[in-house]
Write a protein that holds these residues in place. Structure first.
Motif, PDB file in Angstrom:
ATOM      1  N   PHE A 155      -7.623  13.018   2.373  1.00 52.24           N
ATOM      2  CA  PHE A 155      -8.668  13.887   2.881  1.00 52.24           C
ATOM      3  C   PHE A 155      -8.366  15.301   2.673  1.00 52.24           C
ATOM      4  CE2 PHE A 155     -11.079  10.150   4.201  1.00 52.24           C
ATOM      5  CZ  PHE A 155     -12.311  10.384   4.283  1.00 52.24           C
ATOM      6  N   ILE A 156      -6.715  15.397   2.648  1.00 55.70           N
ATOM      7  CA  ILE A 156      -6.306  16.850   2.300  1.00 55.70           C
ATOM      8  C   ILE A 156      -6.374  16.870   0.985  1.00 55.70           C
ATOM      9  CG2 ILE A 156      -4.018  18.137   2.282  1.00 55.70           C
ATOM     10  CD1 ILE A 156      -3.130  16.641   4.941  1.00 55.70           C
ATOM     11  N   ASP A 157      -6.176  15.938   0.250  1.00 53.33           N
ATOM     12  CA  ASP A 157      -6.126  15.878  -1.342  1.00 53.33           C
ATOM     13  C   ASP A 157      -7.458  16.441  -1.746  1.00 53.33           C
ATOM     14  OD1 ASP A 157      -5.157  15.997  -3.883  1.00 53.33           O
ATOM     15  OD2 ASP A 157      -5.365  13.855  -4.162  1.00 53.33           O
ATOM     16  N   LEU A 158      -8.581  15.755  -1.082  1.00 52.95           N
ATOM     17  CA  LEU A 158     -10.171  16.073  -1.321  1.00 52.95           C
ATOM     18  C   LEU A 158     -10.325  17.419  -0.923  1.00 52.95           C
ATOM     19  CD1 LEU A 158     -11.722  12.720   0.073  1.00 52.95           C
ATOM     20  CD2 LEU A 158     -11.693  13.519  -2.505  1.00 52.95           C
ATOM     21  N   GLU A 159      -9.680  17.919   0.057  1.00 45.41           N
ATOM     22  CA  GLU A 159      -9.869  19.515   0.332  1.00 45.41           C
ATOM     23  C   GLU A 159      -9.231  20.528  -0.457  1.00 45.41           C
ATOM     24  OE1 GLU A 159     -12.194  20.852   2.627  1.00 45.41           O
ATOM     25  OE2 GLU A 159     -12.741  18.916   3.732  1.00 45.41           O
ATOM     26  N   ILE A 160      -7.969  20.297  -0.719  1.00 45.53           N
ATOM     27  CA  ILE A 160      -7.252  21.647  -1.445  1.00 45.53           C
ATOM     28  C   ILE A 160      -6.335  21.039  -2.550  1.00 45.53           C
ATOM     29  CG2 ILE A 160      -6.915  22.918   0.651  1.00 45.53           C
ATOM     30  CD1 ILE A 160      -4.199  21.582   1.129  1.00 45.53           C
ATOM     31  N   PHE A 161      -6.836  19.774  -3.183  1.00 46.85           N
ATOM     32  CA  PHE A 161      -6.120  19.162  -4.171  1.00 46.85           C
ATOM     33  C   PHE A 161      -4.555  19.078  -4.017  1.00 46.85           C
ATOM     34  CE2 PHE A 161     -10.171  20.810  -5.432  1.00 46.85           C
ATOM     35  CZ  PHE A 161     -10.892  19.796  -5.973  1.00 46.85           C
ATOM     36  N   PRO A 205      -6.955   9.972  -3.754  1.00 47.50           N
ATOM     37  CA  PRO A 205      -7.768   9.083  -2.735  1.00 47.50           C
ATOM     38  C   PRO A 205      -7.974   7.889  -3.757  1.00 47.50           C
ATOM     39  CG  PRO A 205      -8.475  11.497  -2.806  1.00 47.50           C
ATOM     40  CD  PRO A 205      -7.429  11.185  -3.803  1.00 47.50           C
ATOM     41  N   PHE A 206      -8.458   7.674  -5.088  1.00 46.63           N
ATOM     42  CA  PHE A 206      -8.550   6.932  -5.714  1.00 46.63           C
ATOM     43  C   PHE A 206      -7.501   5.606  -5.810  1.00 46.63           C
ATOM     44  CE2 PHE A 206     -11.545  10.173  -7.168  1.00 46.63           C
ATOM     45  CZ  PHE A 206     -12.590   9.307  -6.947  1.00 46.63           C
ATOM     46  N   LEU A 207      -6.298   6.293  -6.006  1.00 48.43           N
ATOM     47  CA  LEU A 207      -4.981   5.539  -5.957  1.00 48.43           C
ATOM     48  C   LEU A 207      -4.622   4.878  -4.658  1.00 48.43           C
ATOM     49  CD1 LEU A 207      -2.439   8.124  -7.851  1.00 48.43           C
ATOM     50  CD2 LEU A 207      -3.221   5.882  -8.731  1.00 48.43           C
ATOM     51  N   ALA A 208      -5.096   5.530  -3.727  1.00 47.68           N
ATOM     52  CA  ALA A 208      -5.026   5.052  -2.290  1.00 47.68           C
ATOM     53  C   ALA A 208      -5.943   3.800  -2.208  1.00 47.68           C
ATOM     54  CB  ALA A 208      -5.369   5.941  -1.210  1.00 47.68           C
ATOM     55  N   MET A 209      -7.253   4.102  -2.604  1.00 50.04           N
ATOM     56  CA  MET A 209      -8.285   3.002  -2.498  1.00 50.04           C
ATOM     57  C   MET A 209      -7.952   1.587  -3.201  1.00 50.04           C
ATOM     58  SD  MET A 209     -12.030   3.065  -3.578  1.00 50.04           S
ATOM     59  CE  MET A 209     -12.105   3.513  -5.156  1.00 50.04           C
ATOM     60  N   GLY A 210      -7.234   1.961  -4.351  1.00 51.74           N
ATOM     61  CA  GLY A 210      -6.697   0.893  -5.374  1.00 51.74           C
ATOM     62  C   GLY A 210      -5.797  -0.052  -4.611  1.00 51.74           C
ATOM     63  N   ALA A 211      -4.693   0.767  -3.895  1.00 51.81           N
ATOM     64  CA  ALA A 211      -3.801   0.087  -3.066  1.00 51.81           C
ATOM     65  C   ALA A 211      -4.218  -0.633  -1.976  1.00 51.81           C
ATOM     66  CB  ALA A 211      -2.473   1.171  -2.556  1.00 51.81           C
ATOM     67  N   VAL A 212      -5.247  -0.319  -1.161  1.00 52.62           N
ATOM     68  CA  VAL A 212      -6.143  -0.641   0.004  1.00 52.62           C
ATOM     69  C   VAL A 212      -6.549  -1.973  -0.503  1.00 52.62           C
ATOM     70  CG1 VAL A 212      -7.805  -0.805   1.522  1.00 52.62           C
ATOM     71  CG2 VAL A 212      -6.414   1.225   1.462  1.00 52.62           C
ATOM     72  N   ILE A 213      -7.165  -1.884  -1.623  1.00 54.81           N
ATOM     73  CA  ILE A 213      -8.237  -3.243  -2.130  1.00 54.81           C
ATOM     74  C   ILE A 213      -6.832  -4.198  -2.497  1.00 54.81           C
ATOM     75  CG2 ILE A 213      -9.317  -3.996  -4.342  1.00 54.81           C
ATOM     76  CD1 ILE A 213     -10.906  -1.686  -3.912  1.00 54.81           C
ATOM     77  N   TYR A 214      -5.930  -3.889  -3.180  1.00 56.79           N
ATOM     78  CA  TYR A 214      -4.806  -4.976  -3.376  1.00 56.79           C
ATOM     79  C   TYR A 214      -4.311  -5.482  -2.083  1.00 56.79           C
ATOM     80  CZ  TYR A 214      -0.777  -7.510  -4.844  1.00 56.79           C
ATOM     81  OH  TYR A 214       0.085  -8.461  -5.239  1.00 56.79           O
ATOM     82  N   ILE A 215      -3.982  -4.673  -1.000  1.00 57.87           N
ATOM     83  CA  ILE A 215      -3.584  -5.102   0.254  1.00 57.87           C
ATOM     84  C   ILE A 215      -4.349  -6.138   0.989  1.00 57.87           C
ATOM     85  CG2 ILE A 215      -3.002  -4.546   2.634  1.00 57.87           C
ATOM     86  CD1 ILE A 215      -1.550  -1.883   1.121  1.00 57.87           C
ATOM     87  N   LEU A 216      -5.573  -5.841   0.889  1.00 61.40           N
ATOM     88  CA  LEU A 216      -6.580  -6.527   1.314  1.00 61.40           C
ATOM     89  C   LEU A 216      -6.987  -7.752   0.657  1.00 61.40           C
ATOM     90  CD1 LEU A 216      -9.035  -4.100   2.933  1.00 61.40           C
ATOM     91  CD2 LEU A 216      -7.450  -5.360   4.189  1.00 61.40           C
ATOM     92  N   TRP A 217      -7.220  -8.016  -0.745  1.00 59.68           N
ATOM     93  CA  TRP A 217      -7.802  -9.029  -1.285  1.00 59.68           C
ATOM     94  C   TRP A 217      -6.982  -9.195  -2.796  1.00 59.68           C
ATOM     95  CZ3 TRP A 217     -11.470  -5.035  -0.039  1.00 59.68           C
ATOM     96  CH2 TRP A 217     -12.012  -5.232   1.148  1.00 59.68           C
ATOM     97  N   GLY A 218      -5.925  -8.784  -2.756  1.00 56.41           N
ATOM     98  CA  GLY A 218      -5.027  -8.782  -4.049  1.00 56.41           C
ATOM     99  C   GLY A 218      -4.801 -10.170  -4.470  1.00 56.41           C
ATOM    100  N   GLU A 219      -4.470 -11.126  -3.430  1.00 62.54           N
ATOM    101  CA  GLU A 219      -4.177 -12.547  -3.918  1.00 62.54           C
ATOM    102  C   GLU A 219      -5.259 -13.039  -4.462  1.00 62.54           C
ATOM    103  OE1 GLU A 219      -1.991 -16.222  -1.616  1.00 62.54           O
ATOM    104  OE2 GLU A 219      -1.795 -14.306  -0.966  1.00 62.54           O
ATOM    105  N   ALA A 220      -6.486 -12.696  -3.667  1.00 59.62           N
ATOM    106  CA  ALA A 220      -7.728 -13.593  -4.007  1.00 59.62           C
ATOM    107  C   ALA A 220      -8.185 -13.052  -5.369  1.00 59.62           C
ATOM    108  CB  ALA A 220      -8.816 -13.343  -2.694  1.00 59.62           C
ATOM    109  N   ILE A 221      -7.898 -11.859  -5.784  1.00 57.14           N
ATOM    110  CA  ILE A 221      -8.217 -11.303  -6.996  1.00 57.14           C
ATOM    111  C   ILE A 221      -7.458 -11.937  -8.024  1.00 57.14           C
ATOM    112  CG2 ILE A 221      -8.376  -9.243  -8.724  1.00 57.14           C
ATOM    113  CD1 ILE A 221      -9.034  -7.539  -6.036  1.00 57.14           C
TER     114      ILE A 221
END
Length: 256
Positions: free
Chosen positions: A118-124, A234-250
Protein backbone atom coordinates in the motif's frame (compact mmCIF):
# COMPACT_ATOMS: atom_id res chain seq x y z
CA UNK A 1 -7.25 -30.23 24.07
CA UNK A 2 -7.90 -29.37 20.45
CA UNK A 3 -9.48 -25.98 19.73
CA UNK A 4 -12.72 -26.27 17.69
CA UNK A 5 -12.21 -25.11 14.14
CA UNK A 6 -14.89 -22.40 14.31
CA UNK A 7 -13.26 -20.84 17.38
CA UNK A 8 -9.83 -20.88 15.75
CA UNK A 9 -11.11 -19.40 12.50
CA UNK A 10 -13.05 -16.69 14.32
CA UNK A 11 -10.03 -15.84 16.46
CA UNK A 12 -7.78 -15.68 13.38
CA UNK A 13 -10.24 -13.38 11.60
CA UNK A 14 -10.44 -11.01 14.58
CA UNK A 15 -6.65 -11.04 14.96
CA UNK A 16 -6.24 -10.21 11.28
CA UNK A 17 -8.72 -7.34 11.49
CA UNK A 18 -6.95 -5.86 14.52
CA UNK A 19 -3.55 -6.20 12.86
CA UNK A 20 -5.01 -4.52 9.80
CA UNK A 21 -5.75 -1.48 11.95
CA UNK A 22 -2.08 -1.40 12.97
CA UNK A 23 -0.98 -1.80 9.34
CA UNK A 24 -3.03 1.28 8.52
CA UNK A 25 -1.06 3.22 11.10
CA UNK A 26 2.22 1.97 9.61
CA UNK A 27 1.23 2.93 6.06
CA UNK A 28 -0.14 6.36 6.96
CA UNK A 29 2.72 7.33 9.22
CA UNK A 30 5.38 6.16 6.79
CA UNK A 31 3.76 8.42 4.18
CA UNK A 32 3.61 11.38 6.58
CA UNK A 33 6.93 10.74 8.31
CA UNK A 34 5.32 10.43 11.75
CA UNK A 35 6.26 7.96 14.48
CA UNK A 36 4.10 4.85 14.61
CA UNK A 37 4.05 5.18 18.42
CA UNK A 38 3.30 8.85 19.09
CA UNK A 39 0.90 10.59 18.93
CA UNK A 40 -2.09 8.34 19.44
CA UNK A 41 -4.70 7.64 16.76
CA UNK A 42 -6.10 10.90 15.43
CA UNK A 43 -7.77 12.49 12.43
CA UNK A 44 -5.08 13.60 9.96
CA UNK A 45 -7.18 16.66 9.06
CA UNK A 46 -8.28 18.20 12.38
CA UNK A 47 -6.02 16.19 14.77
CA UNK A 48 -9.07 15.03 16.75
CA UNK A 49 -8.02 12.20 19.08
CA UNK A 50 -10.02 9.07 18.30
CA UNK A 51 -12.01 7.29 21.00
CA UNK A 52 -11.73 3.54 21.46
CA UNK A 53 -14.99 2.89 19.62
CA UNK A 54 -13.67 4.85 16.64
CA UNK A 55 -10.79 2.39 16.30
CA UNK A 56 -12.80 -0.81 15.87
CA UNK A 57 -11.74 -2.38 12.54
CA UNK A 58 -14.35 -1.98 9.77
CA UNK A 59 -17.18 -1.40 12.28
CA UNK A 60 -16.05 2.13 13.13
CA UNK A 61 -15.73 3.06 9.46
CA UNK A 62 -19.30 1.91 8.85
CA UNK A 63 -20.70 3.64 11.96
CA UNK A 64 -18.94 6.89 11.06
CA UNK A 65 -20.07 6.58 7.42
CA UNK A 66 -16.48 7.02 6.32
CA UNK A 67 -16.15 10.49 7.88
CA UNK A 68 -14.38 12.01 10.87
CA UNK A 69 -16.74 12.52 13.81
CA UNK A 70 -15.20 15.90 14.58
CA UNK A 71 -14.64 17.64 11.22
CA UNK A 72 -16.57 15.36 8.81
CA UNK A 73 -13.51 15.02 6.59
CA UNK A 74 -13.67 11.82 4.50
CA UNK A 75 -11.73 8.82 5.77
CA UNK A 76 -9.74 7.13 3.04
CA UNK A 77 -11.27 3.81 1.92
CA UNK A 78 -7.73 2.45 2.21
CA UNK A 79 -8.40 1.93 5.92
CA UNK A 80 -11.30 -0.44 5.50
CA UNK A 81 -9.62 -2.19 2.54
CA UNK A 82 -6.46 -2.96 4.53
CA UNK A 83 -8.43 -4.17 7.55
CA UNK A 84 -10.63 -6.43 5.43
CA UNK A 85 -7.64 -7.75 3.47
CA UNK A 86 -5.70 -8.51 6.64
CA UNK A 87 -8.67 -10.28 8.19
CA UNK A 88 -9.27 -12.35 5.05
CA UNK A 89 -5.62 -13.39 4.74
CA UNK A 90 -5.50 -14.35 8.40
CA UNK A 91 -8.60 -16.50 7.98
CA UNK A 92 -7.24 -18.19 4.84
CA UNK A 93 -3.91 -18.91 6.52
CA UNK A 94 -5.73 -20.32 9.54
CA UNK A 95 -7.74 -22.62 7.28
CA UNK A 96 -4.65 -23.72 5.37
CA UNK A 97 -2.14 -24.18 8.19
CA UNK A 98 -4.22 -24.46 11.35
CA UNK A 99 -2.90 -23.35 14.71
CA UNK A 100 0.76 -23.88 13.87
CA UNK A 101 4.10 -22.06 13.70
CA UNK A 102 3.59 -21.74 9.93
CA UNK A 103 0.44 -19.68 10.49
CA UNK A 104 2.19 -17.14 12.72
CA UNK A 105 5.30 -16.93 10.52
CA UNK A 106 3.28 -16.34 7.38
CA UNK A 107 1.06 -13.83 9.20
CA UNK A 108 4.16 -11.81 10.04
CA UNK A 109 5.18 -11.69 6.40
CA UNK A 110 1.63 -10.94 5.27
CA UNK A 111 1.85 -7.83 7.42
CA UNK A 112 5.09 -6.76 5.76
CA UNK A 113 3.61 -7.34 2.31
CA UNK A 114 0.41 -5.43 3.05
CA UNK A 115 2.26 -2.41 4.40
CA UNK A 116 4.85 -2.42 1.61
CA UNK A 117 2.20 -2.88 -1.10
CA UNK A 118 0.00 0.00 0.00
CA UNK A 119 2.99 2.30 0.37
CA UNK A 120 3.99 1.30 -3.16
CA UNK A 121 0.47 2.04 -4.41
CA UNK A 122 0.63 5.52 -2.89
CA UNK A 123 4.16 6.73 -3.71
CA UNK A 124 5.69 4.02 -5.94
CA UNK A 125 8.31 3.09 -3.34
CA UNK A 126 8.97 -0.25 -1.68
CA UNK A 127 10.75 0.77 1.54
CA UNK A 128 14.19 -0.79 2.10
CA UNK A 129 13.34 -0.89 5.80
CA UNK A 130 10.75 -3.56 4.93
CA UNK A 131 12.23 -5.45 1.97
CA UNK A 132 15.83 -5.94 3.08
CA UNK A 133 15.23 -7.05 6.70
CA UNK A 134 12.27 -9.03 5.35
CA UNK A 135 14.57 -10.92 2.99
CA UNK A 136 16.94 -11.87 5.81
CA UNK A 137 14.05 -12.92 8.05
CA UNK A 138 12.51 -14.96 5.23
CA UNK A 139 15.76 -16.89 4.83
CA UNK A 140 15.87 -17.48 8.58
CA UNK A 141 12.21 -18.55 8.55
CA UNK A 142 13.01 -21.38 6.12
CA UNK A 143 14.39 -23.32 9.09
CA UNK A 144 10.87 -23.34 10.56
CA UNK A 145 8.86 -23.71 7.34
CA UNK A 146 8.47 -26.72 5.05
CA UNK A 147 11.05 -25.19 2.68
CA UNK A 148 14.70 -26.36 2.78
CA UNK A 149 17.00 -23.42 3.36
CA UNK A 150 18.83 -24.27 0.15
CA UNK A 151 15.58 -23.89 -1.82
CA UNK A 152 14.82 -20.61 -0.03
CA UNK A 153 18.28 -19.23 -0.80
CA UNK A 154 18.05 -20.32 -4.43
CA UNK A 155 14.58 -18.81 -4.72
CA UNK A 156 15.84 -15.48 -3.39
CA UNK A 157 18.83 -15.40 -5.73
CA UNK A 158 16.95 -16.56 -8.84
CA UNK A 159 13.96 -14.32 -8.22
CA UNK A 160 15.92 -11.14 -7.59
CA UNK A 161 18.46 -12.03 -10.28
CA UNK A 162 15.75 -12.50 -12.89
CA UNK A 163 14.25 -9.09 -12.16
CA UNK A 164 17.69 -7.48 -12.10
CA UNK A 165 18.27 -8.81 -15.63
CA UNK A 166 14.85 -7.52 -16.70
CA UNK A 167 15.66 -4.09 -15.31
CA UNK A 168 19.00 -3.90 -17.12
CA UNK A 169 17.57 -5.24 -20.39
CA UNK A 170 14.68 -2.76 -20.36
CA UNK A 171 17.06 0.09 -19.63
CA UNK A 172 19.30 -0.88 -22.56
CA UNK A 173 16.45 -1.42 -25.03
CA UNK A 174 14.08 1.40 -24.04
CA UNK A 175 16.64 3.84 -22.58
CA UNK A 176 14.34 4.40 -19.59
CA UNK A 177 13.68 2.77 -16.24
CA UNK A 178 10.89 0.21 -16.52
CA UNK A 179 11.39 -1.71 -13.29
CA UNK A 180 12.26 -0.27 -9.91
CA UNK A 181 15.07 -1.57 -7.72
CA UNK A 182 12.49 -2.00 -4.96
CA UNK A 183 10.91 -4.85 -6.90
CA UNK A 184 14.29 -6.59 -7.10
CA UNK A 185 14.76 -6.28 -3.33
CA UNK A 186 11.19 -7.46 -2.73
CA UNK A 187 11.93 -10.57 -4.79
CA UNK A 188 14.72 -11.45 -2.38
CA UNK A 189 12.08 -11.81 0.33
CA UNK A 190 9.40 -13.43 -1.83
CA UNK A 191 11.82 -15.89 -3.44
CA UNK A 192 13.00 -16.96 0.01
CA UNK A 193 9.40 -17.40 1.21
CA UNK A 194 8.30 -19.52 -1.74
CA UNK A 195 11.55 -21.26 -2.68
CA UNK A 196 12.61 -21.59 -6.30
CA UNK A 197 9.65 -23.92 -6.87
CA UNK A 198 7.23 -21.05 -6.30
CA UNK A 199 8.80 -18.61 -8.74
CA UNK A 200 6.91 -19.72 -11.90
CA UNK A 201 3.49 -19.35 -10.24
CA UNK A 202 4.50 -16.16 -8.42
CA UNK A 203 5.88 -14.44 -11.53
CA UNK A 204 3.10 -15.63 -13.87
CA UNK A 205 0.38 -14.47 -11.47
CA UNK A 206 2.08 -11.09 -10.95
CA UNK A 207 2.63 -10.57 -14.69
CA UNK A 208 -0.94 -11.55 -15.65
CA UNK A 209 -2.61 -9.42 -12.99
CA UNK A 210 -0.23 -6.50 -13.57
CA UNK A 211 -0.95 -6.62 -17.31
CA UNK A 212 -4.70 -6.70 -16.63
CA UNK A 213 -4.40 -3.62 -14.40
CA UNK A 214 -2.31 -1.82 -17.04
CA UNK A 215 -4.87 -2.58 -19.74
CA UNK A 216 -7.64 -1.33 -17.46
CA UNK A 217 -5.92 2.02 -16.97
CA UNK A 218 -5.10 2.16 -20.67
CA UNK A 219 -8.78 1.71 -21.48
CA UNK A 220 -9.74 4.41 -18.96
CA UNK A 221 -7.23 6.86 -20.47
CA UNK A 222 -8.84 9.42 -22.79
CA UNK A 223 -5.65 9.79 -24.81
CA UNK A 224 -5.33 6.08 -25.48
CA UNK A 225 -1.89 5.94 -23.89
CA UNK A 226 -0.80 4.87 -20.45
CA UNK A 227 -1.06 7.92 -18.21
CA UNK A 228 -1.11 6.23 -14.82
CA UNK A 229 1.96 4.20 -13.87
CA UNK A 230 1.13 0.93 -12.15
CA UNK A 231 3.43 -0.24 -9.33
CA UNK A 232 4.43 -3.88 -9.71
CA UNK A 233 5.19 -4.63 -6.06
CA UNK A 234 1.58 -5.34 -5.00
CA UNK A 235 1.19 -7.84 -7.86
CA UNK A 236 4.40 -9.64 -6.88
CA UNK A 237 3.12 -9.81 -3.30
CA UNK A 238 -0.21 -11.21 -4.53
CA UNK A 239 1.61 -13.87 -6.55
CA UNK A 240 3.55 -14.95 -3.46
CA UNK A 241 0.38 -15.08 -1.34
CA UNK A 242 -1.37 -17.26 -3.92
CA UNK A 243 1.56 -19.66 -3.99
CA UNK A 244 1.80 -19.83 -0.20
CA UNK A 245 -1.91 -20.60 0.10
CA UNK A 246 -2.53 -22.80 -2.92
CA UNK A 247 0.79 -23.41 -4.67
CA UNK A 248 0.93 -27.13 -3.98
CA UNK A 249 -2.62 -27.63 -5.23
CA UNK A 250 -1.87 -25.59 -8.36
CA UNK A 251 1.21 -27.68 -9.17
CA UNK A 252 -0.73 -30.93 -8.63
CA UNK A 253 -3.48 -29.71 -10.94
CA UNK A 254 -0.99 -28.57 -13.59
CA UNK A 255 1.00 -31.81 -13.50
CA UNK A 256 -2.16 -33.88 -13.74
Amino acid sequence: MEIPAYIWYTSALILGLCLGSFYNVCVHRYLTGESIVFPGSHCPHCKYKLSWWENIPIVSYVILLGKCKSCSAPISPRYIIIEALSGLLSLLLAMQFGLSPEYFIYMFFMGLLIVASFIDLEIFILPDIITLPGALLALAASFFLPIPWQDALLGALLGSGFFLLLQRAYRIIKKIEGLGSGDIKLMLMLGALTGWQGLPILIFTAAASGLAASLYFLKKSDSGSMQTPVPFGPFLAMGAVIYILWGEAIWQWYLG
